[in-house]
Design a protein around this motif. Structure first.
Motif, PDB file in Angstrom:
ATOM      1  N   VAL A  96       0.859  -1.188   0.000  1.00  0.00           N
ATOM      2  CA  VAL A  96       0.000   0.000   0.000  1.00  0.00           C
ATOM      3  C   VAL A  96       0.892   1.234   0.000  1.00  0.00           C
ATOM      4  N   GLN A  97       0.531   2.220  -0.804  1.00  0.00           N
ATOM      5  CA  GLN A  97       1.225   3.495  -0.794  1.00  0.00           C
ATOM      6  C   GLN A  97       0.196   4.613  -0.694  1.00  0.00           C
ATOM      7  N   LEU A  98       0.619   5.715  -0.124  1.00  0.00           N
ATOM      8  CA  LEU A  98      -0.264   6.875   0.030  1.00  0.00           C
ATOM      9  C   LEU A  98       0.327   8.011  -0.797  1.00  0.00           C
ATOM     10  N   ARG A  99      -0.344   8.366  -1.865  1.00  0.00           N
ATOM     11  CA  ARG A  99       0.164   9.371  -2.792  1.00  0.00           C
ATOM     12  C   ARG A  99      -0.884  10.450  -3.015  1.00  0.00           C
ATOM     13  N   TYR A 100      -0.617  11.737  -2.699  1.00  0.00           N
ATOM     14  CA  TYR A 100       0.671  12.270  -2.303  1.00  0.00           C
ATOM     15  C   TYR A 100       0.484  13.123  -1.068  1.00  0.00           C
ATOM     16  N   PHE A 101       1.526  13.197  -0.233  1.00  0.00           N
ATOM     17  CA  PHE A 101       1.449  14.032   0.954  1.00  0.00           C
ATOM     18  C   PHE A 101       1.132  15.464   0.534  1.00  0.00           C
ATOM     19  N   PRO A 102       0.177  16.130   1.206  1.00  0.00           N
ATOM     20  CA  PRO A 102      -0.223  17.486   0.800  1.00  0.00           C
ATOM     21  C   PRO A 102       0.973  18.440   0.731  1.00  0.00           C
ATOM     22  N   LEU A 103       1.189  19.008  -0.453  1.00  0.00           N
ATOM     23  CA  LEU A 103       2.407  19.784  -0.694  1.00  0.00           C
ATOM     24  C   LEU A 103       2.504  21.034   0.173  1.00  0.00           C
ATOM     25  N   HIS A 104       1.380  21.630   0.504  1.00  0.00           N
ATOM     26  CA  HIS A 104       1.455  22.865   1.281  1.00  0.00           C
ATOM     27  C   HIS A 104       1.984  22.628   2.694  1.00  0.00           C
ATOM     28  N   LEU A 105       2.068  21.364   3.110  1.00  0.00           N
ATOM     29  CA  LEU A 105       2.576  21.027   4.438  1.00  0.00           C
ATOM     30  C   LEU A 105       4.034  20.562   4.416  1.00  0.00           C
ATOM     31  N   THR A 106       4.656  20.549   3.253  1.00  0.00           N
ATOM     32  CA  THR A 106       6.065  20.160   3.167  1.00  0.00           C
ATOM     33  C   THR A 106       6.949  21.337   3.578  1.00  0.00           C
ATOM     34  N   PRO A 107       8.185  21.066   4.020  1.00  0.00           N
ATOM     35  CA  PRO A 107       9.020  22.153   4.573  1.00  0.00           C
ATOM     36  C   PRO A 107       9.252  23.316   3.626  1.00  0.00           C
TER      37      PRO A 107
END
Length: 428
Positions: free
Chosen positions: A343-354
């Motif tokens: 299982v993969q989760l795509r994609y982590f919400p970009l606005h929360l990336t560093p």
């Protein structure tokens, strides 16, 4: 569970290659023709443009380069605004970090996971220079409303079509729905050009020279009148590259330097073969998705990523949603993993990336995208390399995991407090 122990894993390749591709490479090598910027690249580009339905298609070395050059064509200026989606791979908007523009993340539509056209309509204004979207997982975005909103303010619409080859939107193809389409032929994508490669598609004639110059190590420029009154030096031999080409014109402004983004002839030769078999590859993905839909759709707590009539899903990703809370979703992920299904989760919400938090973005900015990713979303393997035996196993494993997780007793209460294993979460 170690990756090699999965009964049904995510693909080492997103496409299928066989002796036909090898024969195309052998023919090229035996021909003695150039291995760079030759006739096979031209053929691949022409046939790709015909497939998508645009006047032009230009190859580059990756989908990331295609996106970088598409954003360059938008001619962004300080103070401009760009609207985009948080639900995509980072490469979609990474080039914007080099521009002095305001990036506004529009929330996603909860059905498609694409940028919500209502959010675009509310956010677009006179400062909006571009709208950058992805057709998430191969499910085309609502391009009618998005393009109409952008047109009202003269904004360029850039489609990230990395997932969308094989998809259709009311009889038309992604890549011909906005102003610029960007495709990836990476190892994981629906067709590949030997692991890496990309394509830009558009209709504007003036963009052809700009992209061709950049990918061929020449600067993208605005021309000015020649300023050298003296005659050019005589070339050593008549065909040598000096004289008129150097002194016959001057640059008023260099928009950006060139680079080498030339797709090799071997990659283009493989791309031609892959394009020929794309319909069969897409049909296989849809067959897998239909079987999964038929089984998973029996559970009332589950919602499918299924488009309405008139929209053809390419199923680069197979996605569904568990509408029973985060603990239930996490327990289901663990059960699938225990049954040998990756299982993969795509994609982590970009606005929360560093990198985007450093630009002022925060949690709560896109509540729909955040809720779906953290609480509901699951991606299962769906690629043409899955055998019938693996597909049967996948169906039964998913059924067993859903039966266990969605039983009346519900998942164990400890599910919410234990972090997911590293290999179940990815943004690649």
């Amino acid at each position: 569970m170690d990756d090699q122990d999965y009964q049904v894993a995510f693909p080492t390749r997103g496409s299928v290659l066989d002796a036909t591709e090898l024969a195309a490479i052998t023919e090229l090598v035996d021909s003695g023709q150039t291995l760079s910027a030759g006739s096979r690249r031209t053929t691949f580009e022409r046939r790709f443009a015909d497939h998508v339905g645009t006047r032009h298609a230009l190859t580059v070395t990756s989908g990331t380069v295609a996106l970088e050059l598409a954003i360059h064509l938008a001619d962004l200026r300080p103070g401009d605004e760009v609207l985009t989606t948080p639900q995509t791979f980072s490469a979609t908007i990474h080039p914007l970090l080099a521009h002095d523009v305001r990036v506004r993340f529009c929330d996603v539509d909860p059905v498609s996971l694409n940028i919500d056209p209502t959010a675009v309509e509310a956010a677009v204004n006179g400062r909006t220079a571009a709208v950058i979207l992805v057709h998430y997982g191969g499910y085309p975005a609502d391009m009618g409303r998005i393009v109409a909103a952008a047109r009202r303010h003269g904004a360029v619409v850039i489609e990230d079509c990395a997932h969308a080859l094989g998809a259709t939107w009311h009889g038309r193809h992604p890549g011909a729905l906005g102003d610029i389409g960007c495709f990836s032929f990476h190892n994981s994508k629906n067709i590949t050009t030997l692991g890496e490669g990309g394509m830009l598609t558009f209709d504007r004639d003036d963009w052809v020279e700009r992209i061709d110059r950049i990918r061929s190590n020449q600067p993208d420029v605005e021309l000015g009148p020649a300023r050298f009154p003296e005659p050019p030096p005589t070339p050593l031999l008549p065909w040598m590259r000096f004289s008129e080409g150097i002194y016959g014109r001057d640059y008023a402004r260099v928009r950006r330097p060139g680079t080498n983004a030339t797709m090799s002839e071997a990659a283009a030769a493989v791309g031609i073969v892959q394009l020929d078999r794309m319909a069969r590859l897409t049909a296989r993905r849809r067959h897998i998705a239909e079987r999964l839909d038929e089984r998973i759709g029996r559970y009332p707590q589950v919602r499918l990523h299924r488009p309405p009539p008139g929209i053809g899903h390419a199923y680069h990703l197979y996605t569904f949603f568990v509408e029973a809370g985060r603990a239930t979703r996490e327990h289901l992920v663990r059960e699938l993993d225990r049954h040998g299904v990756e299982v993969q989760l795509r994609y982590f919400p970009l606005h929360l990336t560093p990198e985007w938090r450093a630009r002022g973005h925060r949690r709560g900015e896109c509540p729909v995208a955040e809720r779906l990713w953290f609480d509901e979303q699951i991606n299962l393997p769906c690629h043409p390399g899955i055998t019938d035996t693996q597909l049967d196993y996948l169906i039964e494993a998913v059924t067993a995991a859903l039966d266990t997780t969605l039983s009346p007793a519900g998942p164990p209460p400890t599910a919410v407090s234990v972090p997911l294993p590293d290999h179940t979460v990815t943004s690649a």
